[in-house]
Design a protein around this motif. Structure first.
Motif, PDB file in Angstrom:
ATOM      1  N   ALA A 213       0.749  -1.222  -0.100  1.00  0.00           N
ATOM      2  CA  ALA A 213      -0.083  -0.130   0.061  1.00  0.00           C
ATOM      3  C   ALA A 213       0.954   1.362  -0.057  1.00  0.00           C
ATOM      4  CB  ALA A 213      -0.806   0.079   1.213  1.00  0.00           C
ATOM      5  N   ARG A 214       0.210   2.336  -0.313  1.00  0.00           N
ATOM      6  CA  ARG A 214       0.770   3.691  -0.462  1.00  0.00           C
ATOM      7  C   ARG A 214       0.454   4.120   1.145  1.00  0.00           C
ATOM      8  NH1 ARG A 214       0.226   8.762  -4.401  1.00  0.00           N
ATOM      9  NH2 ARG A 214       2.407   9.594  -4.186  1.00  0.00           N
ATOM     10  N   GLN A 215       1.777   4.355   1.642  1.00  0.00           N
ATOM     11  CA  GLN A 215       1.625   4.575   3.117  1.00  0.00           C
ATOM     12  C   GLN A 215       2.915   5.387   3.785  1.00  0.00           C
ATOM     13  OE1 GLN A 215       1.823   0.479   4.610  1.00  0.00           O
ATOM     14  NE2 GLN A 215       4.081   0.465   4.408  1.00  0.00           N
ATOM     15  N   TRP A 216       2.804   5.624   5.076  1.00  0.00           N
ATOM     16  CA  TRP A 216       3.805   6.428   5.816  1.00  0.00           C
ATOM     17  C   TRP A 216       3.952   5.516   6.958  1.00  0.00           C
ATOM     18  CZ3 TRP A 216       2.090   9.045  10.130  1.00  0.00           C
ATOM     19  CH2 TRP A 216       0.796   9.490  10.212  1.00  0.00           C
ATOM     20  N   LEU A 217       4.895   5.528   7.928  1.00  0.00           N
ATOM     21  CA  LEU A 217       5.040   4.889   9.199  1.00  0.00           C
ATOM     22  C   LEU A 217       5.140   5.921  10.341  1.00  0.00           C
ATOM     23  CD1 LEU A 217       8.165   2.544   8.005  1.00  0.00           C
ATOM     24  CD2 LEU A 217       5.454   2.188   7.575  1.00  0.00           C
ATOM     25  N   LEU A 218       4.529   5.444  11.260  1.00  0.00           N
ATOM     26  CA  LEU A 218       4.511   6.092  12.603  1.00  0.00           C
ATOM     27  C   LEU A 218       5.037   5.429  13.869  1.00  0.00           C
ATOM     28  CD1 LEU A 218       3.798   8.476  14.442  1.00  0.00           C
ATOM     29  CD2 LEU A 218       1.532   7.520  14.577  1.00  0.00           C
ATOM     30  N   GLY A 219       6.351   5.654  14.213  1.00  0.00           N
ATOM     31  CA  GLY A 219       6.715   4.818  15.228  1.00  0.00           C
ATOM     32  C   GLY A 219       6.570   5.787  16.597  1.00  0.00           C
ATOM     33  N   VAL A 220       6.081   4.986  17.632  1.00  0.00           N
ATOM     34  CA  VAL A 220       5.766   5.580  19.055  1.00  0.00           C
ATOM     35  C   VAL A 220       6.570   4.776  20.139  1.00  0.00           C
ATOM     36  CG1 VAL A 220       3.848   5.900  20.557  1.00  0.00           C
ATOM     37  CG2 VAL A 220       3.602   6.334  18.195  1.00  0.00           C
ATOM     38  N   VAL A 221       7.075   5.631  21.253  1.00  0.00           N
ATOM     39  CA  VAL A 221       7.585   5.151  22.357  1.00  0.00           C
ATOM     40  C   VAL A 221       6.645   5.695  23.313  1.00  0.00           C
ATOM     41  CG1 VAL A 221       9.441   5.200  24.094  1.00  0.00           C
ATOM     42  CG2 VAL A 221      10.016   5.385  21.587  1.00  0.00           C
ATOM     43  N   GLN A 222       6.363   4.272  24.191  1.00  0.00           N
ATOM     44  CA  GLN A 222       5.390   4.579  25.410  1.00  0.00           C
ATOM     45  C   GLN A 222       5.959   3.835  26.682  1.00  0.00           C
ATOM     46  OE1 GLN A 222       1.216   3.584  24.223  1.00  0.00           O
ATOM     47  NE2 GLN A 222       2.060   2.656  22.526  1.00  0.00           N
ATOM     48  N   THR A 223       5.425   4.374  27.748  1.00  0.00           N
ATOM     49  CA  THR A 223       5.919   3.938  28.977  1.00  0.00           C
ATOM     50  C   THR A 223       5.530   2.478  29.473  1.00  0.00           C
ATOM     51  OG1 THR A 223       4.315   4.938  30.430  1.00  0.00           O
ATOM     52  CG2 THR A 223       6.188   6.099  30.012  1.00  0.00           C
ATOM     53  N   ALA A 224       5.940   2.047  30.356  1.00  0.00           N
ATOM     54  CA  ALA A 224       5.182   0.675  30.969  1.00  0.00           C
ATOM     55  C   ALA A 224       3.707   0.889  31.065  1.00  0.00           C
ATOM     56  CB  ALA A 224       5.871   0.224  32.183  1.00  0.00           C
ATOM     57  N   GLU A 225       3.259   2.252  31.490  1.00  0.00           N
ATOM     58  CA  GLU A 225       1.851   2.485  31.936  1.00  0.00           C
ATOM     59  C   GLU A 225       1.307   2.783  30.520  1.00  0.00           C
ATOM     60  OE1 GLU A 225       4.488   4.084  33.353  1.00  0.00           O
ATOM     61  OE2 GLU A 225       4.501   2.669  35.251  1.00  0.00           O
ATOM     62  N   GLY A 226       1.733   2.731  29.446  1.00  0.00           N
ATOM     63  CA  GLY A 226       0.924   3.004  28.302  1.00  0.00           C
ATOM     64  C   GLY A 226       1.030   4.582  28.111  1.00  0.00           C
ATOM     65  N   LEU A 227       1.878   5.389  28.650  1.00  0.00           N
ATOM     66  CA  LEU A 227       1.891   6.781  28.308  1.00  0.00           C
ATOM     67  C   LEU A 227       2.661   7.191  27.010  1.00  0.00           C
ATOM     68  CD1 LEU A 227       0.859   9.767  29.029  1.00  0.00           C
ATOM     69  CD2 LEU A 227       2.724   9.791  30.566  1.00  0.00           C
ATOM     70  N   PRO A 228       2.294   7.499  25.927  1.00  0.00           N
ATOM     71  CA  PRO A 228       3.055   7.692  24.965  1.00  0.00           C
ATOM     72  C   PRO A 228       4.029   8.913  25.317  1.00  0.00           C
ATOM     73  CG  PRO A 228       0.888   8.040  24.248  1.00  0.00           C
ATOM     74  CD  PRO A 228       0.966   7.828  25.623  1.00  0.00           C
ATOM     75  N   ILE A 229       5.477   8.805  24.891  1.00  0.00           N
ATOM     76  CA  ILE A 229       6.395  10.036  25.310  1.00  0.00           C
ATOM     77  C   ILE A 229       7.183  10.358  24.036  1.00  0.00           C
ATOM     78  CG2 ILE A 229       6.615   9.417  27.723  1.00  0.00           C
ATOM     79  CD1 ILE A 229       8.863   7.652  26.877  1.00  0.00           C
ATOM     80  N   ALA A 230       7.212   9.689  22.918  1.00  0.00           N
ATOM     81  CA  ALA A 230       7.638  10.384  21.896  1.00  0.00           C
ATOM     82  C   ALA A 230       7.391   9.621  20.548  1.00  0.00           C
ATOM     83  CB  ALA A 230       9.234   9.902  21.877  1.00  0.00           C
ATOM     84  N   HIS A 231       7.569  10.303  19.507  1.00  0.00           N
ATOM     85  CA  HIS A 231       6.706   9.667  18.082  1.00  0.00           C
ATOM     86  C   HIS A 231       7.601  10.272  17.055  1.00  0.00           C
ATOM     87  CE1 HIS A 231       5.190  13.498  17.461  1.00  0.00           C
ATOM     88  NE2 HIS A 231       4.939  13.247  16.083  1.00  0.00           N
ATOM     89  N   GLN A 232       7.499   9.742  15.990  1.00  0.00           N
ATOM     90  CA  GLN A 232       8.435  10.121  14.617  1.00  0.00           C
ATOM     91  C   GLN A 232       7.622   9.285  13.508  1.00  0.00           C
ATOM     92  OE1 GLN A 232      12.691   9.918  15.046  1.00  0.00           O
ATOM     93  NE2 GLN A 232      13.146  10.923  13.306  1.00  0.00           N
ATOM     94  N   VAL A 233       7.742  10.171  12.368  1.00  0.00           N
ATOM     95  CA  VAL A 233       7.236   9.642  11.055  1.00  0.00           C
ATOM     96  C   VAL A 233       8.322   9.626   9.973  1.00  0.00           C
ATOM     97  CG1 VAL A 233       5.917  10.612   9.107  1.00  0.00           C
ATOM     98  CG2 VAL A 233       4.928  11.269  11.252  1.00  0.00           C
ATOM     99  N   PHE A 234       7.997   8.201   9.348  1.00  0.00           N
ATOM    100  CA  PHE A 234       9.051   7.745   8.526  1.00  0.00           C
ATOM    101  C   PHE A 234       8.349   7.465   7.156  1.00  0.00           C
ATOM    102  CE2 PHE A 234      10.366   6.497  12.634  1.00  0.00           C
ATOM    103  CZ  PHE A 234      11.689   7.013  12.818  1.00  0.00           C
TER     104      PHE A 234
END
Length: 563
Positions: A213-234
């Motif tokens: 598919a034509r797409q883009w990627l999203l990477g997400v870092v989360q804490t053990a409690e499930g709180l997102p703390i960082a993201h980046q698009v590729f």
């Protein structure tokens, strides 16, 4: 007689006055009655007028009809507004005001984030959503499609400062002594037409939903409690492994974490990647630690160390569930969890599939042999090549291509079962295999840390199913990155709502909570002399939800204070 308004200090009074001439013919006025203060006569004055009309035999005046505006949903956006302010996200207004004084960027971003959580739609759809929704403190009548896009562009102009601000807000929620962080990557489909030379993020790649598919990627870092703390698009054709290190480096630059343990899924393990992880150091402190699952394609390398482990029950093992053992692999800790019940089930299922495939293969082999002996069958004649292709398809569909060997280049239909590969597959049935360089966690805790990743992965399902991050119709790279940032902020609010609801044992999801609160409406009625506003009466369930979220319920007075 006539009505006269007189003043006494700051107050005004309504008087009934008679005009006459005295004996000398001079005009005079005489007060017949003081009807009262003007600001207190709304209802009484109407009644007096109607009574005078009846006394004179005239038809009373028809009472003017009140004008009702359409009710607007309030409860969900009210809760999100108070949470937004509690997290001090409204401080972003000062950041944008300096360079974008003509556009209320923070308010527009707030509207777009709330829309992701309440009723996700396109940017044009947001305008329709605002027709039936009140966002406290936002002049929604001034919002246009162009202004929303301008706010997205402004967000990207200041994205570094915004992410630094978000890091400051999230930092108090992190354990800076030891943070276990989880990383995962998802694909987001792109539907906009047209190409952009060089900088286009929309590339063709293998989608996690299946297919190309034509797409883009999203990477997400989360804490053990499930709180997102960082993201980046590729870009959409980026391999998984190269996405990990850049995002981790950004995280470690922004958060003063003394020790980081990374937990990631199977797709991120390779010898090169592990070496790169071990070379990466947390600024000013120690190396990065990791817990990674070994992918099935590497199982053959682990056959000897895993076969040497004894998974016979011991007094320390739980009666049901995993039996955890530890060994070493390439000078790293290898943790293996074995579920005997799951292993028996997987082995039996594979044996059933294998028996079915082999029975089909035997039937085709017998048919080919019968044809060679002159026997005739209905339909098209079966060939060795045709039988081989059909058998190959059946083997692949059954997931047995490593066990059943077939030479497609052979002129004759022939196959065999690789007993060594079959034994290896059965060896790894019911097992979860992790590699780690963490030295001080016991094996069972390493397993528990990794299994928490399954809960973290629900964050991506929230992004796709509840926040509707895809499909996405933006074309410009900066708009795609802005869309990802807006969805990321919405995910942060979603997870905080989830934490509070879980802590209160409500058993209600964030989406169900917002849906219930959305039924709280704001009403406005226009009367001849005044306009009345109000908030619909809360149900006991809605009151309990506000208590669980530790947020004040909306009232007319409280709503007026939110500007």
């Amino acid at each position: 007689m006539f009505v006269k308004i007189t003043r006494s200090g700051s107050r005004r009074y309504v008087q009934l006055v008679e005009a006459f001439r005295d004996a000398e013919g001079r005009p005079r006025q005489k007060t017949i009655a003081t009807l009262g203060r003007l600001d207190q006569l709304d209802g009484e004055l109407d009644a007096l007028i109607q009574g005078l009309l009846r006394a004179t035999g005239r038809a009373p005046l028809a009472a003017p009809e009140p004008a009702f505006e359409s009710a607007r949903a309030l409860g969900d956006t009210w809760a999100l507004t108070l949470l937004w302010r509690e997290l001090k996200l409204d401080s972003l207004a000062r950041l944008f005001r300096r360079k974008h004084p003509q556009v209320p960027v923070e308010a527009l971003l707030r509207v777009m984030v709330f829309n992701r959580l309440c009723e996700p739609t396109s940017k044009l759809g947001i305008l329709r959503w605002l027709e039936t929704t009140l966002v406290p403190g936002v002049a929604t009548e001034s919002i246009t499609h162009d202004r929303l896009l301008a706010a997205m562009d402004a967000l990207m102009d200041e994205i570094e400062a915004v992410e630094a601000c978000l890091s400051e807000l999230i930092r108090p929620l992190l354990d800076t002594e030891l943070s276990v962080v989880f990383y995962d990557l998802t694909t987001v489909s792109a539907c906009a037409e047209g190409d952009i030379a060089d900088a286009d993020l929309r590339r063709y790649g293998r989608s996690k939903d299946g297919g190309i598919a034509r797409q883009w990627l999203l990477g997400v870092v989360q804490t053990a409690e499930g709180l997102p703390i960082a993201h980046q698009v590729f870009p959409g054709n980026t391999a998984e492994v190269p996405t990990l290190l850049p995002l981790l480096e950004r995280l470690l630059e922004r958060c003063p974490i003394q020790r980081v343990i990374l937990v990631a899924d199977r797709g991120l393990l390779s010898l090169d990647n592990v070496a790169a992880l071990e070379a990466l150091t947390v600024p000013r402190t120690t190396r990065l630690e990791y817990i990674l699952a070994v992918p099935a394609r590497r199982y053959a390398e682990l056959a000897d160390p895993v076969a040497a482990l004894d998974f016979s029950p011991t007094p320390a093992d739980p009666e049901a569930g995993d039996r955890v053992r530890e060994t070493t692999w390439q000078d790293r800790r290898l943790i293996v969890a074995h579920d005997a019940l799951a292993a028996a089930t997987q082995t039996a299922e594979r044996a059933s599939r294998l028996a079915e495939v082999l029975a089909q293969g035997e039937a085709w082999a017998q048919k080919l042999e019968a044809q060679d002996q002159g026997e005739r069958f209905k339909g098209r004649k079966l060939t060795d090549k045709g039988a081989a292709l059909q058998f190959h398809t059946a083997v692949v569909d059954a997931g047995l291509s490593r066990i059943v060997r077939l030479d497609l280049d052979s002129p004759l239909f022939a196959y065999d079962v690789d007993t060594k590969a079959k034994a290896c597959a059965e060896l790894f049935d019911g097992k979860l295999i992790l590699v780690t360089n963490v030295r001080d966690l016991p094996p069972a805790e390493v397993i528990d840390r990794y299994k928490a990743l399954a809960d973290i992965e629900r964050g991506f399902r929230v992004l796709k199913s509840e926040l509707d991050i895809a499909p996405m119709y933006h074309r410009l790279p900066q708009r795609i990155r802005a869309h990802a940032a807006i969805c990321f902020i919405a995910l942060v609010l979603h997870r905080i709502l989830r934490q509070r609801l879980q802590a209160s044992h409500t058993g209600i999801s964030p989406m169900r909570c917002l849906e219930t609160l959305r039924r709280i409406q704001h009403h406005r009625v226009h009367l001849p002399q005044q306009t009345l506003t109000g908030v619909s009466t809360l149900t006991p369930e809605q009151q309990e939800l506000f208590a669980a979220l530790n947020i004040q319920a909306p009232t007319r007075t409280r709503l007026e204070t939110v500007v």
